[in-house]
Design a protein around this motif. Structure first.
Motif, PDB file in Angstrom:
ATOM      1  N   SER A   1       0.599  -1.796   0.156  1.00  0.00           N
ATOM      2  CA  SER A   1       0.213   0.372   0.330  1.00  0.00           C
ATOM      3  C   SER A   1       0.749   1.282   0.129  1.00  0.00           C
ATOM      4  CB  SER A   1      -1.264   0.118   1.509  1.00  0.00           C
ATOM      5  OG  SER A   1      -1.787   1.259   1.619  1.00  0.00           O
ATOM      6  N   LEU A   2       0.775   2.229  -0.693  1.00  0.00           N
ATOM      7  CA  LEU A   2       1.320   3.581  -0.645  1.00  0.00           C
ATOM      8  C   LEU A   2      -0.011   4.384  -0.204  1.00  0.00           C
ATOM      9  CD1 LEU A   2       1.345   3.747  -4.370  1.00  0.00           C
ATOM     10  CD2 LEU A   2       3.579   3.488  -2.998  1.00  0.00           C
ATOM     11  N   GLU A   3       0.108   4.589   1.068  1.00  0.00           N
ATOM     12  CA  GLU A   3      -0.631   4.616   2.224  1.00  0.00           C
ATOM     13  C   GLU A   3       0.320   5.180   3.408  1.00  0.00           C
ATOM     14  OE1 GLU A   3      -3.902   2.559   3.854  1.00  0.00           O
ATOM     15  OE2 GLU A   3      -5.471   2.994   2.116  1.00  0.00           O
ATOM     16  N   MET A   4       0.249   6.412   3.532  1.00  0.00           N
ATOM     17  CA  MET A   4       0.888   6.346   4.916  1.00  0.00           C
ATOM     18  C   MET A   4       2.189   7.499   4.893  1.00  0.00           C
ATOM     19  SD  MET A   4      -0.477   6.393   7.549  1.00  0.00           S
ATOM     20  CE  MET A   4      -1.641   5.863   9.336  1.00  0.00           C
ATOM     21  N   LEU A   5       2.049   6.735   3.616  1.00  0.00           N
ATOM     22  CA  LEU A   5       3.847   7.401   2.687  1.00  0.00           C
ATOM     23  C   LEU A   5       3.324   9.387   2.543  1.00  0.00           C
ATOM     24  CD1 LEU A   5       4.671   4.959   0.365  1.00  0.00           C
ATOM     25  CD2 LEU A   5       5.709   5.288   2.826  1.00  0.00           C
ATOM     26  N   PRO A   6       5.181   9.705   2.876  1.00  0.00           N
ATOM     27  CA  PRO A   6       4.794  11.277   2.560  1.00  0.00           C
ATOM     28  C   PRO A   6       5.083  11.439   0.508  1.00  0.00           C
ATOM     29  CG  PRO A   6       6.495  10.874   4.623  1.00  0.00           C
ATOM     30  CD  PRO A   6       5.716   9.504   3.985  1.00  0.00           C
ATOM     31  N   PRO A   7       4.839  12.535   0.376  1.00  0.00           N
ATOM     32  CA  PRO A   7       4.783  11.799  -1.186  1.00  0.00           C
ATOM     33  C   PRO A   7       6.314  12.792  -1.623  1.00  0.00           C
ATOM     34  CG  PRO A   7       3.675  13.865  -0.488  1.00  0.00           C
ATOM     35  CD  PRO A   7       4.071  13.527   0.905  1.00  0.00           C
ATOM     36  N   GLY A   8       6.322  11.873  -2.865  1.00  0.00           N
ATOM     37  CA  GLY A   8       8.012  12.754  -3.195  1.00  0.00           C
ATOM     38  C   GLY A   8       8.770  11.384  -3.549  1.00  0.00           C
ATOM     39  N   PRO A   9       8.727  10.130  -2.995  1.00  0.00           N
ATOM     40  CA  PRO A   9      10.176   9.180  -2.565  1.00  0.00           C
ATOM     41  C   PRO A   9      10.746   9.380  -3.847  1.00  0.00           C
ATOM     42  CG  PRO A   9       8.088   7.997  -2.990  1.00  0.00           C
ATOM     43  CD  PRO A   9       7.300   9.391  -2.906  1.00  0.00           C
ATOM     44  N   ALA A  10      11.656   8.620  -3.990  1.00  0.00           N
ATOM     45  CA  ALA A  10      12.895   8.803  -4.928  1.00  0.00           C
ATOM     46  C   ALA A  10      13.188   7.441  -4.706  1.00  0.00           C
ATOM     47  CB  ALA A  10      14.420   9.185  -4.631  1.00  0.00           C
ATOM     48  N   MET A  11      12.663   6.418  -3.807  1.00  0.00           N
ATOM     49  CA  MET A  11      12.640   4.765  -3.526  1.00  0.00           C
ATOM     50  C   MET A  11      11.982   4.494  -2.229  1.00  0.00           C
ATOM     51  SD  MET A  11      15.839   2.695  -2.166  1.00  0.00           S
ATOM     52  CE  MET A  11      15.905   1.016  -1.959  1.00  0.00           C
ATOM     53  N   ILE A  12      11.205   3.076  -2.786  1.00  0.00           N
ATOM     54  CA  ILE A  12      10.320   3.275  -1.869  1.00  0.00           C
ATOM     55  C   ILE A  12      10.885   0.637  -1.503  1.00  0.00           C
ATOM     56  CG2 ILE A  12       8.234   1.901  -1.358  1.00  0.00           C
ATOM     57  CD1 ILE A  12       7.002   4.706  -3.146  1.00  0.00           C
ATOM     58  N   ALA A  13      10.823   0.536  -0.015  1.00  0.00           N
ATOM     59  CA  ALA A  13      11.275  -0.525  -0.011  1.00  0.00           C
ATOM     60  C   ALA A  13      10.336  -1.279   0.310  1.00  0.00           C
ATOM     61  CB  ALA A  13      12.750  -0.735  -0.007  1.00  0.00           C
ATOM     62  N   SER A  14       9.229  -1.844   0.498  1.00  0.00           N
ATOM     63  CA  SER A  14       8.593  -2.777   1.085  1.00  0.00           C
ATOM     64  C   SER A  14       8.857  -3.979   1.824  1.00  0.00           C
ATOM     65  CB  SER A  14       6.441  -2.239   0.835  1.00  0.00           C
ATOM     66  OG  SER A  14       5.953  -2.943   1.879  1.00  0.00           O
ATOM     67  N   ILE A  15       9.048  -5.021   2.887  1.00  0.00           N
ATOM     68  CA  ILE A  15       9.712  -5.390   3.510  1.00  0.00           C
ATOM     69  C   ILE A  15       8.367  -6.852   4.156  1.00  0.00           C
ATOM     70  CG2 ILE A  15      11.183  -4.730   5.046  1.00  0.00           C
ATOM     71  CD1 ILE A  15      13.489  -7.122   4.255  1.00  0.00           C
ATOM     72  N   TYR A 161       2.344  -7.660  -6.126  1.00  0.00           N
ATOM     73  CA  TYR A 161       2.087  -7.997  -4.723  1.00  0.00           C
ATOM     74  C   TYR A 161       2.031  -8.064  -3.556  1.00  0.00           C
ATOM     75  CZ  TYR A 161       1.282 -11.109  -9.223  1.00  0.00           C
ATOM     76  OH  TYR A 161       0.672 -11.056 -10.037  1.00  0.00           O
ATOM     77  N   ARG A 162       0.501  -7.536  -2.603  1.00  0.00           N
ATOM     78  CA  ARG A 162       0.077  -7.804  -0.912  1.00  0.00           C
ATOM     79  C   ARG A 162       1.703  -8.935  -0.989  1.00  0.00           C
ATOM     80  NH1 ARG A 162       0.284  -4.203   3.139  1.00  0.00           N
ATOM     81  NH2 ARG A 162      -0.629  -4.966   4.355  1.00  0.00           N
ATOM     82  N   ASP A 163       1.736 -10.167  -0.687  1.00  0.00           N
ATOM     83  CA  ASP A 163       2.316 -11.033  -0.567  1.00  0.00           C
ATOM     84  C   ASP A 163       3.683 -11.078  -0.696  1.00  0.00           C
ATOM     85  OD1 ASP A 163      -0.292 -11.584   1.282  1.00  0.00           O
ATOM     86  OD2 ASP A 163      -0.657 -13.116  -0.660  1.00  0.00           O
ATOM     87  N   SER A 164       3.918 -10.317  -1.606  1.00  0.00           N
ATOM     88  CA  SER A 164       5.573 -10.485  -1.819  1.00  0.00           C
ATOM     89  C   SER A 164       6.542  -9.698  -0.592  1.00  0.00           C
ATOM     90  CB  SER A 164       5.503  -9.119  -2.764  1.00  0.00           C
ATOM     91  OG  SER A 164       5.786  -9.884  -4.082  1.00  0.00           O
ATOM     92  N   GLU A 165       7.132 -10.372  -0.301  1.00  0.00           N
ATOM     93  CA  GLU A 165       7.684 -10.349   0.562  1.00  0.00           C
ATOM     94  C   GLU A 165       9.076  -9.158   1.152  1.00  0.00           C
ATOM     95  OE1 GLU A 165       9.972 -14.474   1.202  1.00  0.00           O
ATOM     96  OE2 GLU A 165       8.209 -14.742   2.414  1.00  0.00           O
TER      97      GLU A 165
END
Length: 173
Positions: A1-15, A161-165
């Motif tokens: 989800s991109l919720e709760m992130l401040p706008p304008g990131p140069a990189m996003i990593a979700s683990i 995918y949401r389930d991606s690690e």
């Protein structure tokens, strides 16, 4: 989800931190990415004042910073919801108002982290954002809504995918 992130990131990593940390193969996966990645996970856990097992998903957003170091904001999805009062106590924060009138939470340090979460009916928190006061004020102004991404990045993000690690999205510039 991109919720709760401040706008304008140069990189996003979700683990998916709890899932990876609880399996031997997950620990090997983390170790195989880079010797420093484990130190980053420990630093993120300390920053949000929770153990890795309490964090279901950790999303890290990097923004242009000062002197070559990026500014980092985090979104923490908890493995189990936490009472709002317990979270406030754990983080040692108090409520504050942004210039726009939204409620964020911050400690006493002027350059310390600020926090934002949505109020639930039963006063429990399942997800919160943390970062600089300026970044978290942006999250609060958007009421924690999903941020827009450039079209090409949004298309890639939608293909994850949401389930991606582990999901990593970055812009080269």
């Amino acid at each position: 989800s991109l919720e709760m992130l401040p706008p304008g990131p140069a990189m996003i990593a979700s683990i998916r931190l709890a899932a990876l940390s609880s399996r031997g193969s997950g620990v090997e996966f983390i170790d195989g990415l880079s010797p420093e990645i484990n130190d980053l996970i420990v630093a993120a856990s300390k920053r949000c004042r929770l153990g890795a097992d309490a964090i279901d998903r950790l999303t890290v957003a990097l923004y242009p910073g000062n002197s070559g170091w990026p500014e980092v904001s985090l979104v923490v999805e908890l493995a189990e919801p936490m009472g709002e009062d317990d979270l406030i106590s754990s983080l040692s924060v108090t409520a504050a108002r942004t210039p726009g009138g939204q409620t964020i939470f911050a400690g006493d340090e002027p350059d310390g982290d600020a926090y934002y979460w949505s109020k639930s009916e039963n006063s429990s928190v399942d997800k919160f954002a943390l970062g600089s006061i300026a970044r978290i004020s942006e999250v609060a102004a958007a009421q924690g809504g999903a941020i827009p991404l450039p079209r090409s990045s949004q298309k890639l993000w939608n293909g994850s995918y949401r389930d991606s690690e582990l999901v990593v999205l970055l812009t080269p510039n």
